[in-house]
Write a protein that holds these residues in place. Sequence first.
Motif, PDB file in Angstrom:
ATOM      1  N   GLY A 131       0.823  -1.203   0.000  1.00  0.00           N
ATOM      2  CA  GLY A 131       0.000   0.000   0.000  1.00  0.00           C
ATOM      3  C   GLY A 131       0.853   1.247   0.000  1.00  0.00           C
ATOM      4  O   GLY A 131       1.899   1.288   0.649  1.00  0.00           O
ATOM      5  N   GLY A 132       0.394   2.244  -0.735  1.00  0.00           N
ATOM      6  CA  GLY A 132       1.091   3.516  -0.759  1.00  0.00           C
ATOM      7  C   GLY A 132       0.171   4.645  -0.360  1.00  0.00           C
ATOM      8  O   GLY A 132      -0.914   4.802  -0.937  1.00  0.00           O
ATOM      9  N   GLY A 133       0.529   5.413   0.671  1.00  0.00           N
ATOM     10  CA  GLY A 133      -0.272   6.554   1.096  1.00  0.00           C
ATOM     11  C   GLY A 133      -1.666   6.150   1.521  1.00  0.00           C
ATOM     12  O   GLY A 133      -1.856   5.232   2.332  1.00  0.00           O
ATOM     13  N   ILE A 189       4.252  -1.084   3.375  1.00  0.00           N
ATOM     14  CA  ILE A 189       3.475   0.154   3.325  1.00  0.00           C
ATOM     15  C   ILE A 189       4.409   1.356   3.206  1.00  0.00           C
ATOM     16  O   ILE A 189       5.443   1.417   3.865  1.00  0.00           O
ATOM     17  N   GLY A 190       4.031   2.295   2.332  1.00  0.00           N
ATOM     18  CA  GLY A 190       4.912   3.419   2.059  1.00  0.00           C
ATOM     19  C   GLY A 190       4.234   4.764   2.222  1.00  0.00           C
ATOM     20  O   GLY A 190       3.052   4.924   1.908  1.00  0.00           O
ATOM     21  N   PHE A 191       5.020   5.743   2.714  1.00  0.00           N
ATOM     22  CA  PHE A 191       4.510   7.092   2.957  1.00  0.00           C
ATOM     23  C   PHE A 191       5.588   8.109   2.605  1.00  0.00           C
ATOM     24  O   PHE A 191       6.762   7.764   2.454  1.00  0.00           O
ATOM     25  N   ARG A 192       5.183   9.382   2.529  1.00  0.00           N
ATOM     26  CA  ARG A 192       6.150  10.438   2.212  1.00  0.00           C
ATOM     27  C   ARG A 192       7.183  10.596   3.328  1.00  0.00           C
ATOM     28  O   ARG A 192       8.367  10.758   3.059  1.00  0.00           O
ATOM     29  N   SER A 193       6.698  10.584   4.574  1.00  0.00           N
ATOM     30  CA  SER A 193       7.583  10.801   5.716  1.00  0.00           C
ATOM     31  C   SER A 193       6.966  10.176   6.958  1.00  0.00           C
ATOM     32  O   SER A 193       5.838   9.674   6.925  1.00  0.00           O
ATOM     33  N   SER A 194       7.671  10.243   8.069  1.00  0.00           N
ATOM     34  CA  SER A 194       7.196   9.643   9.317  1.00  0.00           C
ATOM     35  C   SER A 194       5.895  10.288   9.788  1.00  0.00           C
ATOM     36  O   SER A 194       5.060   9.627  10.409  1.00  0.00           O
ATOM     37  N   VAL A 224       5.563  -6.269   9.096  1.00  0.00           N
ATOM     38  CA  VAL A 224       5.448  -4.956   8.475  1.00  0.00           C
ATOM     39  C   VAL A 224       6.811  -4.472   7.983  1.00  0.00           C
ATOM     40  O   VAL A 224       7.792  -4.484   8.718  1.00  0.00           O
ATOM     41  N   MET A 225       6.835  -4.056   6.725  1.00  0.00           N
ATOM     42  CA  MET A 225       8.006  -3.398   6.150  1.00  0.00           C
ATOM     43  C   MET A 225       7.568  -1.965   5.823  1.00  0.00           C
ATOM     44  O   MET A 225       6.817  -1.734   4.874  1.00  0.00           O
ATOM     45  N   LEU A 226       8.000  -1.030   6.654  1.00  0.00           N
ATOM     46  CA  LEU A 226       7.605   0.366   6.514  1.00  0.00           C
ATOM     47  C   LEU A 226       8.637   1.129   5.686  1.00  0.00           C
ATOM     48  O   LEU A 226       9.838   1.010   5.928  1.00  0.00           O
ATOM     49  N   CYS A 227       8.156   1.889   4.711  1.00  0.00           N
ATOM     50  CA  CYS A 227       9.037   2.663   3.846  1.00  0.00           C
ATOM     51  C   CYS A 227       8.624   4.134   3.863  1.00  0.00           C
ATOM     52  O   CYS A 227       7.431   4.445   3.903  1.00  0.00           O
ATOM     53  N   THR A 228       9.597   5.027   3.812  1.00  0.00           N
ATOM     54  CA  THR A 228       9.303   6.458   3.661  1.00  0.00           C
ATOM     55  C   THR A 228      10.212   7.040   2.585  1.00  0.00           C
ATOM     56  O   THR A 228      11.379   6.648   2.453  1.00  0.00           O
ATOM     57  N   ASP A 229       9.674   7.992   1.831  1.00  0.00           N
ATOM     58  CA  ASP A 229      10.432   8.603   0.740  1.00  0.00           C
ATOM     59  C   ASP A 229      11.683   9.315   1.251  1.00  0.00           C
ATOM     60  O   ASP A 229      12.714   9.329   0.572  1.00  0.00           O
ATOM     61  N   VAL A 237       8.225   1.448  -1.930  1.00  0.00           N
ATOM     62  CA  VAL A 237       7.733   0.118  -1.555  1.00  0.00           C
ATOM     63  C   VAL A 237       8.225  -0.950  -2.525  1.00  0.00           C
ATOM     64  O   VAL A 237       8.378  -2.116  -2.151  1.00  0.00           O
ATOM     65  N   THR A 238       8.488  -0.568  -3.769  1.00  0.00           N
ATOM     66  CA  THR A 238       8.969  -1.559  -4.743  1.00  0.00           C
ATOM     67  C   THR A 238      10.357  -2.084  -4.370  1.00  0.00           C
ATOM     68  O   THR A 238      10.669  -3.251  -4.610  1.00  0.00           O
ATOM     69  N   THR A 239      11.171  -1.229  -3.751  1.00  0.00           N
ATOM     70  CA  THR A 239      12.494  -1.675  -3.289  1.00  0.00           C
ATOM     71  C   THR A 239      12.337  -2.721  -2.193  1.00  0.00           C
ATOM     72  O   THR A 239      13.002  -3.762  -2.199  1.00  0.00           O
ATOM     73  N   ALA A 240      11.425  -2.452  -1.246  1.00  0.00           N
ATOM     74  CA  ALA A 240      11.175  -3.408  -0.163  1.00  0.00           C
ATOM     75  C   ALA A 240      10.540  -4.685  -0.693  1.00  0.00           C
ATOM     76  O   ALA A 240      10.839  -5.786  -0.212  1.00  0.00           O
TER      77      ALA A 240
END
Length: 256
Positions: free
Chosen positions: A110-112, A133-138, A154-159, A169-172
């Motif tokens: 999921g993104g945003g 799951i990915g977001f712009r920032s914390s 959970v693998m959390l990603c931020t830009d 998220v594609t990297t994760a």
Amino acid sequence: MYTQGEYKIISKIKLTDTIYDFVIDAKDMADLAQKGQFVHIKVEGFMLRRPVSICEIDKNKGTLRIVFEVRGEGTEVLSKLNKGDTLDIMGPLGKGFSELGSDKKIIVVGGGIGVPPMLETAKSYGKNATAIIGFRSSSAVILSDDFEKNGAEVMLCTDDGSAGIHGFVTTALEERLNKESADMIFACGPGAMLKGVIKLAQQYNIPCEVSLEERMGCGVGACLVCACKTVKNGEEYLAHVCKDGPVFNAKDIILD
């Protein structure tokens, strides 16, 4: 099959500066709802309803949880409602994610604001689910604890790297797939993100379903507001996100 009526808000939480979390008392709707579907909400002063993905379904309590972002005047009005207020809702609408056995290993991406509809999906698989799951920032991170509470890794990603993995998220997802395969990938988010997820699913030969985010008019397939390009019998075909989706097999959609 869907229903329409006035339903009471029994809980309201502000998750971020622009994202709100409502729990709605809607037993008849919860009985019908499936993961990946959405509801269509009438907002006072506006002709068109607002589509909002279902975040969680509690069939025992007869409730639906929705998490939405303020993106315009309509959702701004919606965000000002409070516990005890009622909403005019149609739902559940659309085609949801496929049902697999709970023993299957799945990945939800999921993104945003595409993260909320993935929560109910992940819940069905417990410890067999990985949530990327990915977001712009914390400051934009939502629902991470909810996924963990329901057993998902959970693998959390931020830009900007302010929380979790620094990157998309594609990297994760690629990192996860290099360690272990999966029986299915489910995804929801911006078009660019979905393109990357679909490419990796094809590369690793894993079935993939994606939920498209689209503006809608009627919500039941009677208008052409949410038309999207798909492939049917080898030919390009215009489908309706509200009726034929919002969930599609990744092999059947054309993302510009």
